[in-house]
Design an enzyme around this catalytic site. Structure first.
Site, PDB file in Angstrom:
ATOM      1  N   PRO A  23       0.710  -5.382   5.871  1.00 35.65           N
ATOM      2  CA  PRO A  23       0.790  -6.698   6.525  1.00 35.65           C
ATOM      3  C   PRO A  23      -0.451  -7.535   6.204  1.00 35.65           C
ATOM      4  O   PRO A  23      -1.585  -7.042   6.304  1.00 35.65           O
ATOM      5  CB  PRO A  23       0.838  -6.353   8.017  1.00 35.65           C
ATOM      6  CG  PRO A  23       1.220  -4.908   8.078  1.00 35.65           C
ATOM      7  CD  PRO A  23       0.665  -4.284   6.849  1.00 35.65           C
ATOM      8  N   CYS A  25      -1.735 -11.603   6.959  1.00 37.82           N
ATOM      9  CA  CYS A  25      -1.428 -12.902   7.547  1.00 37.82           C
ATOM     10  C   CYS A  25      -1.467 -14.003   6.500  1.00 37.82           C
ATOM     11  O   CYS A  25      -2.351 -14.025   5.639  1.00 37.82           O
ATOM     12  CB  CYS A  25      -2.405 -13.216   8.670  1.00 37.82           C
ATOM     13  SG  CYS A  25      -2.144 -12.208  10.141  1.00 37.82           S
ATOM     14  N   ALA A  62       1.206  -9.817  10.824  1.00 36.40           N
ATOM     15  CA  ALA A  62       1.228  -9.706  12.281  1.00 36.40           C
ATOM     16  C   ALA A  62       2.071 -10.824  12.884  1.00 36.40           C
ATOM     17  O   ALA A  62       1.776 -12.002  12.706  1.00 36.40           O
ATOM     18  CB  ALA A  62      -0.202  -9.771  12.822  1.00 36.40           C
ATOM     19  N   GLN A 104       5.541  -6.125  11.478  1.00 40.27           N
ATOM     20  CA  GLN A 104       4.434  -5.717  12.322  1.00 40.27           C
ATOM     21  C   GLN A 104       4.425  -6.611  13.559  1.00 40.27           C
ATOM     22  O   GLN A 104       4.306  -7.835  13.454  1.00 40.27           O
ATOM     23  CB  GLN A 104       3.101  -5.833  11.583  1.00 40.27           C
ATOM     24  CG  GLN A 104       1.935  -5.296  12.401  1.00 40.27           C
ATOM     25  CD  GLN A 104       0.601  -5.456  11.692  1.00 40.27           C
ATOM     26  OE1 GLN A 104       0.107  -6.567  11.579  1.00 40.27           O
ATOM     27  NE2 GLN A 104       0.041  -4.357  11.227  1.00 40.27           N
ATOM     28  N   TYR A 186      -7.372  -6.089  17.727  1.00 37.84           N
ATOM     29  CA  TYR A 186      -6.436  -6.910  18.489  1.00 37.84           C
ATOM     30  C   TYR A 186      -6.081  -6.182  19.780  1.00 37.84           C
ATOM     31  O   TYR A 186      -6.613  -5.113  20.068  1.00 37.84           O
ATOM     32  CB  TYR A 186      -5.239  -7.275  17.622  1.00 37.84           C
ATOM     33  CG  TYR A 186      -5.663  -8.090  16.408  1.00 37.84           C
ATOM     34  CD1 TYR A 186      -6.331  -9.307  16.578  1.00 37.84           C
ATOM     35  CD2 TYR A 186      -5.453  -7.632  15.119  1.00 37.84           C
ATOM     36  CE1 TYR A 186      -6.766 -10.044  15.489  1.00 37.84           C
ATOM     37  CE2 TYR A 186      -5.889  -8.357  14.014  1.00 37.84           C
ATOM     38  CZ  TYR A 186      -6.544  -9.564  14.208  1.00 37.84           C
ATOM     39  OH  TYR A 186      -6.993 -10.289  13.129  1.00 37.84           O
ATOM     40  N   ARG A 234       0.142   1.074  13.623  1.00 39.21           N
ATOM     41  CA  ARG A 234      -1.065   0.878  12.812  1.00 39.21           C
ATOM     42  C   ARG A 234      -2.290   1.078  13.688  1.00 39.21           C
ATOM     43  O   ARG A 234      -2.405   0.508  14.768  1.00 39.21           O
ATOM     44  CB  ARG A 234      -1.104  -0.510  12.177  1.00 39.21           C
ATOM     45  CG  ARG A 234      -2.298  -0.649  11.224  1.00 39.21           C
ATOM     46  CD  ARG A 234      -2.216  -1.846  10.309  1.00 39.21           C
ATOM     47  NE  ARG A 234      -2.454  -1.427   8.924  1.00 39.21           N
ATOM     48  CZ  ARG A 234      -2.788  -2.264   7.947  1.00 39.21           C
ATOM     49  NH1 ARG A 234      -2.894  -3.565   8.172  1.00 39.21           N
ATOM     50  NH2 ARG A 234      -2.984  -1.807   6.729  1.00 39.21           N
ATOM     51  N   LEU A 306      -8.451  -0.531  -0.478  1.00 41.38           N
ATOM     52  CA  LEU A 306      -8.947  -0.508  -1.857  1.00 41.38           C
ATOM     53  C   LEU A 306      -8.246   0.541  -2.707  1.00 41.38           C
ATOM     54  O   LEU A 306      -8.872   1.300  -3.440  1.00 41.38           O
ATOM     55  CB  LEU A 306     -10.463  -0.312  -1.877  1.00 41.38           C
ATOM     56  CG  LEU A 306     -11.288  -1.564  -1.590  1.00 41.38           C
ATOM     57  CD1 LEU A 306     -12.781  -1.275  -1.672  1.00 41.38           C
ATOM     58  CD2 LEU A 306     -10.941  -2.686  -2.561  1.00 41.38           C
ATOM     59  N   GLY A 328      -2.588  -4.079  -0.227  1.00 38.95           N
ATOM     60  CA  GLY A 328      -2.782  -5.397   0.350  1.00 38.95           C
ATOM     61  C   GLY A 328      -3.132  -6.409  -0.715  1.00 38.95           C
ATOM     62  O   GLY A 328      -2.269  -6.970  -1.389  1.00 38.95           O
ATOM     63  N   ARG A 329      -4.428  -6.626  -0.920  1.00 37.47           N
ATOM     64  CA  ARG A 329      -4.872  -7.641  -1.874  1.00 37.47           C
ATOM     65  C   ARG A 329      -4.340  -7.402  -3.280  1.00 37.47           C
ATOM     66  O   ARG A 329      -4.108  -8.355  -4.037  1.00 37.47           O
ATOM     67  CB  ARG A 329      -6.399  -7.697  -1.877  1.00 37.47           C
ATOM     68  CG  ARG A 329      -7.003  -8.247  -0.590  1.00 37.47           C
ATOM     69  CD  ARG A 329      -8.524  -8.101  -0.582  1.00 37.47           C
ATOM     70  NE  ARG A 329      -9.125  -8.679   0.609  1.00 37.47           N
ATOM     71  CZ  ARG A 329      -9.252  -8.038   1.769  1.00 37.47           C
ATOM     72  NH1 ARG A 329      -8.792  -6.802   1.896  1.00 37.47           N
ATOM     73  NH2 ARG A 329      -9.815  -8.631   2.813  1.00 37.47           N
TER      74      ARG A 329
END
Length: 359
Positions: A23, A25, A62, A104, A186, A234, A306, A328-329
């Protein structure tokens, strides 16, 4: 063939491969009016591209259970039926490409009401379209953030109900996986950690009290989420603090409880609940936390952090450190990462007919 491209079955759902999207944003929904929290063409294009690229599971960013549960005014939400309809357009397309759609479900807690990162990410006051954040205790995230309003026991139960309502709507929207966001500082993660939870009632103090809210959310969602569909959680496996934070030992203990309460996979990240901490970031730096949970509890885990190279990802699975990897990235940089990894490792990933000339 690399384990990256072996299917994985949880409950009655089979994932076509173990290259999954974490996930992330997008801060791209409307922030006011009837379109508040509604997925836009940006979201459709963003998720569709990764499905076309062969990703086995896509977890949406999210998605807030209430307006005050958003990280920013431009976050996705799932508290009304207009939001459901826009999300269904996305899940329909993901399924058409053989990708499993997951969502999520989140509440930002004391880290709510902030600007998008590219505008500075600072907390927003009511005059800027923001709102008063909520939390387990009146302890701000850092010196920039406002003191959150401490939730009453009745308010806590209301939020538990909002998570259950969000799960019902997620099912209507066509999602096959629901993930509880308990990480990155969160709301649920704030309750877990003694760094942010200073309560003295049944939701604070001891480990059992601090995990109570999280387990109530899991139970409420599991009660409405179909028995044949998996539920993920998560976690931030550590706050990276010495002394008053959540630890790897806590995560292993909590993972065993989540397994008992019907969670099917733990998505293992770290950090986000304490400002200014030094995190030893490097390739695969969070994988050992996932591996420890898997070894100690037998609960399936997904590793994140990573993971960038096909060989690296394949080795994590081959070593039994995780059951899937979450990118992710790297998937932002390369939506077709799964296709490239399959070519490198000799795997098989679905390619749309329109793209066969690229194979």
């Amino acid at each position: 063939m690399s384990a990256l491209f072996e299917p994985l079955t949880l409950r009655s759902l089979t994932f076509p491969n173990r290259v999954w999207m974490a996930p992330m944003c997008q801060y791209s929904a409307a922030s006011s009016g009837p379109g508040t929290g509604v997925a836009t063409d940006w979201h459709f294009a963003h998720y569709a591209a990764r499905a076309i690229g062969g990703t086995g599971l896509i977890l949406t960013e999210a998605t807030a259970v209430s307006p005050e549960g958003r990280i920013s005014p431009s976050d996705l939400g799932i508290w009304n039926d207009t939001q459901v309809a826009a999300l269904r357009r996305i899940t329909d397309f993901l399924k058409s490409q053989g990708t499993v759609p997951g969502i999520q479900i989140a509440h930002a807690g004391r880290k709510a009401s902030t600007a998008a990162p590219w505008t500075g990410g600072a907390p927003l006051g009511p005059e800027e379209g923001g709102w008063q954040p909520l939390g387990p205790s009146p302890v701000p995230f850092d010196e920039r953030h406002p003191v959150p309003t401490e939730l009453s026991a009745n308010q806590i139960q209301r939020i538990v109900g909002q998570f259950a309502d969000a799960a019902r709507r997620a099912l209507d929207a066509g999602f096959e996986v629901a993930e509880v966001h308990g990480a990155h500082g969160y709301l649920i993660g704030e309750f877990l950690s003694p760094h942010s939870n200073h309560r003295t009632d049944g939701y604070g103090g001891s480990f059992d009290n601090r995990v109570r809210f999280a387990l109530e959310v899991v139970d409420a969602m599991r009660a409405v989420w179909p028995r044949d569909k998996p539920l993920f959680f998560r976690i931030s496996a550590t706050d990276w603090l010495d002394g008053d934070g959540w630890t790897g030992d806590d995560t292993v203990r909590f993972a065993a409880l989540l397994k008992e309460h019907g969670v099917d996979l733990l998505d293992v990240s770290t950090g986000g609940n304490a400002a200014g901490v030094r995190i030893p970031v490097g390739p695969g730096y969070q994988v050992p936390f996932a591996a420890r949970v898997r070894s100690a509890t037998g609960l399936p885990v997904a590793a994140v952090g990573l993971i960038t190279e096909a060989g690296q990802a394949g080795k994590i699975l081959a070593n039994g450190e995780a059951d899937a990897v979450l990118l992710g990235r790297e998937l932002l940089r390369d939506p077709s990462w799964a296709h490239r990894a399959a070519r490198e490792l000799g795997g098989d990933v679905r390619v749309p007919q329109q793209y066969h000339r690229s194979v």
